[in-house]
Design an enzyme around this catalytic site. Sequence first.
Site, short mmCIF file in Angstrom:
data_model
loop_
_atom_site.label_atom_id
_atom_site.label_comp_id
_atom_site.label_asym_id
_atom_site.label_seq_id
_atom_site.Cartn_x
_atom_site.Cartn_y
_atom_site.Cartn_z
N GLU A 97 44.48 53.94 -13.96
CA GLU A 97 45.40 52.93 -13.39
C GLU A 97 46.33 52.38 -14.46
O GLU A 97 47.51 52.15 -14.20
CB GLU A 97 44.63 51.80 -12.70
CG GLU A 97 43.73 52.23 -11.54
CD GLU A 97 44.40 53.13 -10.51
OE1 GLU A 97 45.64 53.06 -10.36
OE2 GLU A 97 43.69 53.91 -9.85
N HIS A 104 55.21 53.31 -15.70
CA HIS A 104 56.20 52.35 -15.20
C HIS A 104 57.05 51.80 -16.35
O HIS A 104 58.27 51.77 -16.28
CB HIS A 104 55.48 51.22 -14.47
CG HIS A 104 56.40 50.35 -13.67
ND1 HIS A 104 56.01 49.13 -13.18
CD2 HIS A 104 57.68 50.52 -13.29
CE1 HIS A 104 57.04 48.59 -12.52
NE2 HIS A 104 58.07 49.41 -12.57
#
Length: 224
Positions: A97, A104
Amino acid sequence: MGFLYVLIIAAFILSIWAQFRVKGTFNKWSKVESSTGMTGYDVARHMLDTNGLQDVPIEPVRGALSDHYDPIHRVVRLSEPVYYERSISAISVASHEVGHAIQHKEHYPMLVLRHKIFPVVNFASGIAPFLILGGIIFNALNLVGLGIIFFSVMVAFQLITLPVEFNASSRARDIIVQEGYIQRDEERGVGKVLNAAALTYVAAALISLLELVRYIAIFTSNRE
Ligand SMILES: [Zn+2]
């Protein structure tokens, strides 16, 4: 057409098997404690901090395998077992994760593309079956064609998801070994957990892709 249906059924079976396997693999490696004694939270926090993401919080969430990175609020959410436990499974999922959070930050192109088409995906995938079904019932080929275009958006989204997922996992594996969150001999378990998760995405994309082929086959056979 007969062969296509066999493939679609095979893809469904693969998908169900992948769902069971991801749970089974996660449970198996949840029982194996990491030699460093780090929890999923510890690993995620350390990974975020060393990658210049000190401002990204980590929150525990309910539900099994509900772990995700929220790109809108810039939050890593970990399911309670991953957040609190010191297992190979917890470290694997937590680092994956964070891999998305790093993607990003670095504007990983496939992730950027995925975020761009996400707003239309829900709408497109919701309306596509009605257009296709309605088009077939009312023998309106234009509706079927439009439905296929909408459905393609969803398929594209699922295909773009694959490199995003594989890339997050490979980043995670590199970092957790480099940073010493796990020992070398524990890497096998990490690989099993991450690969099991990746297979669920592959199966889902395969089902959608075959469905698209089926719709196109219906469309072209009706046009003749
Ligand atoms: Zn992921």
